[in-house]
Design a protein around this motif. Structure first.
Motif, PDB file in Angstrom:
ATOM      1  N   HIS A   1      94.695  18.828  30.448  1.00  0.00           N
ATOM      2  CA  HIS A   1      93.200  19.354  30.334  1.00  0.00           C
ATOM      3  C   HIS A   1      93.465  20.827  30.425  1.00  0.00           C
ATOM      4  CE1 HIS A   1      93.107  15.303  32.761  1.00  0.00           C
ATOM      5  NE2 HIS A   1      91.907  15.363  31.938  1.00  0.00           N
ATOM      6  N   ALA A   2      92.993  21.530  29.417  1.00  0.00           N
ATOM      7  CA  ALA A   2      93.053  22.841  28.966  1.00  0.00           C
ATOM      8  C   ALA A   2      92.154  23.785  30.033  1.00  0.00           C
ATOM      9  CB  ALA A   2      92.569  23.061  27.308  1.00  0.00           C
ATOM     10  N   PRO A   3      92.685  25.213  29.955  1.00  0.00           N
ATOM     11  CA  PRO A   3      91.815  26.100  30.790  1.00  0.00           C
ATOM     12  C   PRO A   3      90.617  26.605  30.135  1.00  0.00           C
ATOM     13  CG  PRO A   3      94.015  26.625  30.618  1.00  0.00           C
ATOM     14  CD  PRO A   3      93.888  25.436  29.789  1.00  0.00           C
ATOM     15  N   TRP A   4      89.238  26.314  30.842  1.00  0.00           N
ATOM     16  CA  TRP A   4      88.126  26.291  30.272  1.00  0.00           C
ATOM     17  C   TRP A   4      87.668  27.741  29.903  1.00  0.00           C
ATOM     18  CZ3 TRP A   4      85.774  29.328  34.002  1.00  0.00           C
ATOM     19  CH2 TRP A   4      86.065  28.802  35.123  1.00  0.00           C
ATOM     20  N   GLY A   5      86.818  27.787  28.705  1.00  0.00           N
ATOM     21  CA  GLY A   5      86.433  29.136  28.507  1.00  0.00           C
ATOM     22  C   GLY A   5      84.936  29.223  29.353  1.00  0.00           C
ATOM     23  N   LEU A   6      84.156  30.365  29.071  1.00  0.00           N
ATOM     24  CA  LEU A   6      83.041  30.707  29.659  1.00  0.00           C
ATOM     25  C   LEU A   6      82.019  31.240  28.741  1.00  0.00           C
ATOM     26  CD1 LEU A   6      82.039  30.137  32.869  1.00  0.00           C
ATOM     27  CD2 LEU A   6      82.868  32.484  33.232  1.00  0.00           C
ATOM     28  N   ALA A   7      80.693  31.006  29.011  1.00  0.00           N
ATOM     29  CA  ALA A   7      79.638  31.541  28.290  1.00  0.00           C
ATOM     30  C   ALA A   7      79.858  31.374  26.800  1.00  0.00           C
ATOM     31  CB  ALA A   7      79.528  33.122  28.767  1.00  0.00           C
ATOM     32  N   GLY A   8      80.259  30.205  26.458  1.00  0.00           N
ATOM     33  CA  GLY A   8      80.456  30.006  24.881  1.00  0.00           C
ATOM     34  C   GLY A   8      81.860  30.217  24.493  1.00  0.00           C
ATOM     35  N   GLY A   9      82.835  30.665  25.292  1.00  0.00           N
ATOM     36  CA  GLY A   9      84.137  31.026  24.941  1.00  0.00           C
ATOM     37  C   GLY A   9      84.633  29.715  24.712  1.00  0.00           C
ATOM     38  N   GLN A  10      85.995  29.579  24.297  1.00  0.00           N
ATOM     39  CA  GLN A  10      86.897  28.618  23.820  1.00  0.00           C
ATOM     40  C   GLN A  10      88.038  28.333  24.671  1.00  0.00           C
ATOM     41  OE1 GLN A  10      85.911  26.305  21.265  1.00  0.00           O
ATOM     42  NE2 GLN A  10      84.345  27.502  21.245  1.00  0.00           N
ATOM     43  N   PRO A  11      88.408  27.035  24.983  1.00  0.00           N
ATOM     44  CA  PRO A  11      89.385  26.777  25.988  1.00  0.00           C
ATOM     45  C   PRO A  11      90.700  27.395  25.336  1.00  0.00           C
ATOM     46  CG  PRO A  11      88.723  24.887  25.029  1.00  0.00           C
ATOM     47  CD  PRO A  11      87.781  25.747  24.214  1.00  0.00           C
ATOM     48  N   GLY A  12      91.521  27.790  26.462  1.00  0.00           N
ATOM     49  CA  GLY A  12      92.985  28.075  26.172  1.00  0.00           C
ATOM     50  C   GLY A  12      93.671  26.784  25.892  1.00  0.00           C
ATOM     51  N   GLN A  13      94.959  27.015  24.935  1.00  0.00           N
ATOM     52  CA  GLN A  13      95.790  25.923  24.654  1.00  0.00           C
ATOM     53  C   GLN A  13      96.189  25.467  26.104  1.00  0.00           C
ATOM     54  OE1 GLN A  13      98.489  26.454  21.523  1.00  0.00           O
ATOM     55  NE2 GLN A  13      97.011  27.289  20.153  1.00  0.00           N
ATOM     56  N   PRO A  14      96.718  24.021  26.172  1.00  0.00           N
ATOM     57  CA  PRO A  14      97.424  23.508  27.279  1.00  0.00           C
ATOM     58  C   PRO A  14      98.672  23.811  27.016  1.00  0.00           C
ATOM     59  CG  PRO A  14      95.911  21.811  26.170  1.00  0.00           C
ATOM     60  CD  PRO A  14      95.897  22.936  25.326  1.00  0.00           C
ATOM     61  N   GLY A  15      99.640  23.749  28.045  1.00  0.00           N
ATOM     62  CA  GLY A  15     101.018  24.037  27.977  1.00  0.00           C
ATOM     63  C   GLY A  15     101.666  22.817  27.426  1.00  0.00           C
ATOM     64  N   GLU A  16     103.104  23.075  27.142  1.00  0.00           N
ATOM     65  CA  GLU A  16     103.969  22.177  26.824  1.00  0.00           C
ATOM     66  C   GLU A  16     105.286  22.227  27.391  1.00  0.00           C
ATOM     67  OE1 GLU A  16     104.427  22.224  22.331  1.00  0.00           O
ATOM     68  OE2 GLU A  16     102.168  21.492  22.040  1.00  0.00           O
ATOM     69  N   ASN A  17     106.013  21.196  27.463  1.00  0.00           N
ATOM     70  CA  ASN A  17     107.403  21.182  28.215  1.00  0.00           C
ATOM     71  C   ASN A  17     108.260  20.266  26.954  1.00  0.00           C
ATOM     72  OD1 ASN A  17     106.394  22.381  30.422  1.00  0.00           O
ATOM     73  ND2 ASN A  17     105.764  20.482  31.284  1.00  0.00           N
ATOM     74  N   ARG A  18     109.268  20.649  26.340  1.00  0.00           N
ATOM     75  CA  ARG A  18     110.186  19.988  25.492  1.00  0.00           C
ATOM     76  C   ARG A  18     111.449  19.940  25.941  1.00  0.00           C
ATOM     77  NH1 ARG A  18     106.703  22.749  21.994  1.00  0.00           N
ATOM     78  NH2 ARG A  18     108.178  24.038  21.339  1.00  0.00           N
ATOM     79  N   LEU A  19     112.358  19.107  25.783  1.00  0.00           N
ATOM     80  CA  LEU A  19     113.708  19.049  26.048  1.00  0.00           C
ATOM     81  C   LEU A  19     114.250  18.389  24.438  1.00  0.00           C
ATOM     82  CD1 LEU A  19     115.970  19.205  27.930  1.00  0.00           C
ATOM     83  CD2 LEU A  19     116.147  16.831  28.436  1.00  0.00           C
ATOM     84  N   ASP A  20     115.002  19.557  23.937  1.00  0.00           N
ATOM     85  CA  ASP A  20     115.536  19.245  22.655  1.00  0.00           C
ATOM     86  C   ASP A  20     114.289  18.838  21.677  1.00  0.00           C
ATOM     87  OD1 ASP A  20     118.036  19.743  23.284  1.00  0.00           O
ATOM     88  OD2 ASP A  20     118.575  17.760  23.714  1.00  0.00           O
ATOM     89  N   GLY A  21     113.299  19.383  21.646  1.00  0.00           N
ATOM     90  CA  GLY A  21     112.292  19.009  21.047  1.00  0.00           C
ATOM     91  C   GLY A  21     111.214  17.901  21.291  1.00  0.00           C
ATOM     92  N   GLU A  22     111.747  16.959  22.182  1.00  0.00           N
ATOM     93  CA  GLU A  22     110.967  15.731  22.636  1.00  0.00           C
ATOM     94  C   GLU A  22     109.944  16.394  23.830  1.00  0.00           C
ATOM     95  OE1 GLU A  22     111.813  11.727  25.338  1.00  0.00           O
ATOM     96  OE2 GLU A  22     113.491  12.788  24.481  1.00  0.00           O
ATOM     97  N   GLN A  23     108.884  15.818  23.680  1.00  0.00           N
ATOM     98  CA  GLN A  23     107.899  16.174  24.600  1.00  0.00           C
ATOM     99  C   GLN A  23     108.275  15.506  25.914  1.00  0.00           C
ATOM    100  OE1 GLN A  23     105.339  17.710  23.099  1.00  0.00           O
ATOM    101  NE2 GLN A  23     104.010  18.305  24.850  1.00  0.00           N
TER     102      GLN A  23
END
Length: 503
Positions: free
Chosen positions: A453-475
């Motif tokens: 669930h992404a960090p929300w924007g406000l007053a018409g702004g867009q949300p930030g990108q969610p984070g990611e964790n990867r081990l050797d490229g695997e999610q």
């Protein structure tokens, strides 16, 4: 009042400077994961350093009961980490020492510091746990010193007590506590006990007046907001944090009715942690000259249903409540206040502390823990800051040179995560990318949020990108514990902040 408040705050800052300079572990010495404060004779907050909001707010919530819990003697030092009896989560160990002048109790000196090894089976003592007992050694409020005499049994019961390398950190905390005792005693003796107490009372009354005036800017009415935590690592998803703020002439009531029941995983909060998050947000609405003392929050009432994720019953697992749930509480309180005070509240910041714990058990074992920065939410007239800690944390990332010198790890990449902040008239701040290569086999634990669930924007702004964790490229999941082999590479991409206003 300003001079008196500044003198008290300066003592707290000096305590923190000593603690950070003397501590041995990178987590305390380099990341600055500690906080210092002074309290009056009844346990009311008297002053604090500009350290970590979740530490300071929770100490202020708990100290009144601790102060009344025993008959104190000069030279006593109390130690504790029990989340349901004055603590937050087990790695945060608190020391409290009474201050006497002319044989009269006149205040308390206290500090709290995060220990990477608190005796949990998982290295770093931040496991993906379902029971409090899995999270390490529980320390009920116990005398470490009684009238100046070290209590050997209590010292031996502490995780490490010196045996596993933690002794230097405990000594640093003791030194900071004693510095606070001496400085506060001198302040009391300079004024005289009666005059000092009169100044404390006047300080609280002044803080209450100014705080009430600031909170009166919130238009009378009710304001609601809700958000969700991704999951608890034990099968429960979309855990709701709901708030209703009622503002009026009597002050502000913050009610968490409608919040999810406590969960099997460790996202549960003791009430003191929830109070810390609420106090932090409301303090941000007040002018800088409001003293950080008990009187500043007399106009705030907290309602949190017992047995909910924001007021969990013992012995619930709580390791992540202190770091992740507290941050989401900030988001929902800000979301509600944005309706009441449009133009003053920013979009959501990254919404996670991105907790990493690594290590290996055994005689030659090691424990590493840190939180990672991310993007700040944008506001009306400013872009969000990038790659910074936000809200309930106020630590640093472990410097690469320190990390590589102390642990079998290599940092292969450390950079701003370009474009991860939400778009808008004002852009959310970017998160960061940190990439670790394991130079030896180890155990890894990750407790992170804002992966679903992404960090929300406000007053018409867009949300930030969610984070990611990867081990050797695997999610990887947002919350996971697993063994890793030499040569494997962990990549953590932290969330960006929400944008503000339409582009």
């Amino acid at each position: 009042m300003g001079l008196f408040a500044s003198r008290v705050a300066a003592i707290c800052e000096e305590m923190g400077a000593l603690l950070g300079r003397v501590a041995l572990s990178p987590n305390i010495r380099d990341r600055k994961d500690y906080s210092c404060a002074l309290f009056d004779r009844h346990g009311g907050l008297l002053g604090q350093a500009t350290h970590i909001p979740v530490h300071l707010g929770s100490m202020a919530q708990a100290m009144t009961a601790l102060a009344a819990s025993r008959t104190w003697s000069d030279g006593d030092v109390l130690v504790l980490n029990d989340p349901f009896n004055g603590g937050t989560h087990l790695p945060d160990i608190t020391l409290v020492a009474p201050v006497f002048a002319d044989d009269e109790l006149c205040g308390f000196s206290a500090n709290r510091a995060h220990h990477a090894d608190i005796g949990a089976d998982a290295p770093g003592s931040m496991p993906v746990s379902t029971r409090l007992e899995e999270e390490g050694v529980l320390i009920p409020p116990s005398l470490l010193f009684r009238a100046g005499e070290r209590q050997a049994a209590t010292w031996r019961a502490l995780p490490g007590g010196g045996a596993r390398g933690a002794g230097g950190d405990f000594d640093a905390q003791l030194g900071a506590c004693q510095l606070g005792v001496g400085r506060l005693r001198a302040l009391v003796m300079e004024a005289g006990l009666a005059a000092f107490q009169a100044r404390v009372d006047a300080l609280n009354d002044y803080a209450e007046r100014v705080a009430r005036a600031a909170l009166a800017d919130i238009p009378a009415g009710e304001y609601t907001f809700s958000d969700v935590l991704d999951d608890d690592g034990a099968g429960t998803r979309a855990i709701t944090i709901a708030v209703r703020i009622r503002a009026g002439e009597g002050g502000v009531e913050v009610d968490f009715d409608g919040t999810s029941a406590q969960v099997s995983g460790n996202l549960n909060c003791p009430l003191a942690v929830t109070a810390a998050a609420v106090v932090y947000v409301l303090r941000c609405l007040m002018p800088a000259q409001v003293p950080s003392c008990a009187g500043a929050f007399r106009a705030v009432r907290l309602v949190a249903p017992e047995g909910s994720v924001v007021n969990a019953r013992a012995p619930a697992a709580v390791a992540a409540g202190n770091v992740e749930t507290s941050t989401r509480i900030v988001d929902v309180v800000c979301g509600a206040l944005a309706q009441a005070l449009p133009g003053r509240i920013p979009a959501a910041s990254q919404g996670s502390m991105n907790n990493l714990a690594m290590g290996r058990a055994g005689a030659d074992g090691w424990d590493y823990y840190e939180t990672l920065a991310g993007g700040h939410g944008a506001g009306p007239g400013w872009d969000g800051l990038s790659a910074r800690h936000s809200h309930m944390t106020n630590t640093l990332n472990t410097p690469v040179e320190v990390l590589e010198r102390h642990y079998p790890l290599r940092v292969r990449r450390y950079a701003q995560r370009q474009g991860s902040g939400g778009g808008g008239q004002w852009h959310g701040g970017d998160g960061l990318v940190r990439e670790y290569e394991f130079l030896d086999d180890a155990q890894l634990s990750i407790i992170s949020e804002r992966r679903l669930h992404a960090p929300w924007g406000l007053a018409g702004g867009q949300p930030g990108q969610p984070g990611e964790n990867r081990l050797d490229g695997e999610q990887l999941p947002g919350k996971t514990s697993r063994g890793v082999r030499r040569g494997q590479v962990l990549t953590v991409c932290t969330p960006g902040g929400g944008g503000y206003g339409p582009e």
